[in-house]
Motif scaffolding. Sequence first.
Motif, mmCIF file in Angstrom:
data_model
loop_
_atom_site.group_PDB
_atom_site.id
_atom_site.type_symbol
_atom_site.label_atom_id
_atom_site.label_comp_id
_atom_site.label_asym_id
_atom_site.label_seq_id
_atom_site.Cartn_x
_atom_site.Cartn_y
_atom_site.Cartn_z
ATOM 1 N N ALA A 44 17.490 0.630 59.543
ATOM 2 C CA ALA A 44 17.671 1.917 59.867
ATOM 3 C C ALA A 44 17.439 2.789 58.546
ATOM 4 O O ALA A 44 16.962 3.940 58.995
ATOM 5 C CB ALA A 44 19.528 1.994 60.209
ATOM 6 N N LYS A 45 17.645 2.651 57.569
ATOM 7 C CA LYS A 45 17.290 3.660 56.161
ATOM 8 C C LYS A 45 15.630 3.607 56.418
ATOM 9 O O LYS A 45 14.777 4.787 56.479
ATOM 10 C CB LYS A 45 17.807 3.023 55.297
ATOM 11 C CG LYS A 45 18.551 3.374 54.430
ATOM 12 C CD LYS A 45 19.258 2.270 53.116
ATOM 13 C CE LYS A 45 20.408 2.347 53.309
ATOM 14 N NZ LYS A 45 21.096 2.292 51.313
ATOM 15 N N ASP A 46 15.326 2.438 56.775
ATOM 16 C CA ASP A 46 13.268 2.663 56.587
ATOM 17 C C ASP A 46 13.136 3.233 58.202
ATOM 18 O O ASP A 46 11.958 4.564 58.109
ATOM 19 C CB ASP A 46 12.838 1.224 57.019
ATOM 20 C CG ASP A 46 13.144 0.315 55.829
ATOM 21 O OD1 ASP A 46 13.225 0.977 55.206
ATOM 22 O OD2 ASP A 46 13.360 -1.104 56.108
ATOM 23 N N ALA A 47 13.429 3.421 59.753
ATOM 24 C CA ALA A 47 13.422 4.181 60.895
ATOM 25 C C ALA A 47 13.954 5.884 60.077
ATOM 26 O O ALA A 47 13.022 6.538 60.606
ATOM 27 C CB ALA A 47 14.250 3.854 61.641
ATOM 28 N N ALA A 48 14.633 6.369 59.152
ATOM 29 C CA ALA A 48 15.234 7.870 58.684
ATOM 30 C C ALA A 48 14.181 8.243 57.950
ATOM 31 O O ALA A 48 13.598 9.092 58.108
ATOM 32 C CB ALA A 48 16.729 7.486 58.084
ATOM 33 N N ASP A 49 13.298 7.369 57.256
ATOM 34 C CA ASP A 49 12.365 7.641 56.199
ATOM 35 C C ASP A 49 11.016 7.780 57.066
ATOM 36 O O ASP A 49 10.089 8.154 57.112
ATOM 37 C CB ASP A 49 12.368 7.170 55.400
ATOM 38 C CG ASP A 49 13.781 6.438 54.171
ATOM 39 O OD1 ASP A 49 14.292 7.284 54.216
ATOM 40 O OD2 ASP A 49 14.128 5.037 53.404
ATOM 41 N N SER A 50 10.455 7.296 58.000
ATOM 42 C CA SER A 50 9.685 6.938 58.928
ATOM 43 C C SER A 50 9.917 8.146 60.228
ATOM 44 O O SER A 50 8.490 8.345 60.691
ATOM 45 C CB SER A 50 9.484 5.900 58.915
ATOM 46 O OG SER A 50 8.881 5.184 58.307
ATOM 47 N N CYS A 51 10.655 8.930 60.602
ATOM 48 C CA CYS A 51 10.760 9.714 61.166
ATOM 49 C C CYS A 51 10.006 11.206 61.251
ATOM 50 O O CYS A 51 10.659 11.358 60.014
ATOM 51 C CB CYS A 51 12.590 9.705 61.455
ATOM 52 S SG CYS A 51 13.147 11.120 63.047
ATOM 53 N N PRO A 52 9.128 11.413 61.407
ATOM 54 C CA PRO A 52 8.455 12.393 61.115
ATOM 55 C C PRO A 52 9.369 14.060 61.642
ATOM 56 O O PRO A 52 8.766 14.925 61.022
ATOM 57 C CB PRO A 52 7.404 12.813 62.799
ATOM 58 C CG PRO A 52 8.039 11.728 63.825
ATOM 59 C CD PRO A 52 8.934 11.066 63.301
ATOM 60 N N THR A 53 10.549 14.025 62.412
ATOM 61 C CA THR A 53 11.116 15.262 62.299
ATOM 62 C C THR A 53 12.625 15.079 61.832
ATOM 63 O O THR A 53 12.935 15.866 61.206
ATOM 64 C CB THR A 53 11.510 15.454 63.780
ATOM 65 O OG1 THR A 53 11.958 15.155 64.026
ATOM 66 C CG2 THR A 53 10.219 15.673 64.505
ATOM 67 N N ALA A 54 12.033 14.170 60.982
ATOM 68 C CA ALA A 54 13.600 13.923 60.168
ATOM 69 C C ALA A 54 15.348 13.902 61.409
ATOM 70 O O ALA A 54 16.543 14.792 61.193
ATOM 71 C CB ALA A 54 13.915 14.635 59.082
ATOM 72 N N ALA A 55 14.950 13.109 62.584
ATOM 73 C CA ALA A 55 15.675 13.385 62.998
ATOM 74 C C ALA A 55 17.651 12.603 62.915
ATOM 75 O O ALA A 55 18.144 12.444 63.665
ATOM 76 C CB ALA A 55 15.058 13.262 64.728
ATOM 77 N N ILE A 56 16.887 11.323 62.110
ATOM 78 C CA ILE A 56 17.538 10.275 61.951
ATOM 79 C C ILE A 56 18.110 10.788 60.686
ATOM 80 O O ILE A 56 17.849 10.833 59.399
ATOM 81 C CB ILE A 56 17.072 9.582 61.901
ATOM 82 C CG1 ILE A 56 16.014 8.773 63.032
ATOM 83 C CG2 ILE A 56 18.051 7.875 61.331
ATOM 84 C CD1 ILE A 56 15.628 7.484 62.895
#
Length: 60
Positions: A44-56
């Motif tokens: 979940a943290k990896d997804a947040a760090d990888s989100c191109p718009t920082a939507a997580i």
Amino acid sequence: MKVRVDEATCIGCGVCENLCPDVFKLDDNMKAKVLQPETDLDCAKDAADSCPTAAIIIEE
């Protein structure tokens, strides 16, 4: 940790679902939805760090 998605910011790229399918899924409108609002999965943290718009948003 608590996980949420700012749907107004989400562009539906799918990186979150690819990195952490147990927590995120794209809906019919191609917006990320949180399947597990509380999780200990590091992806979940990896997804947040990888989100191109920082939507997580992750709250620990």
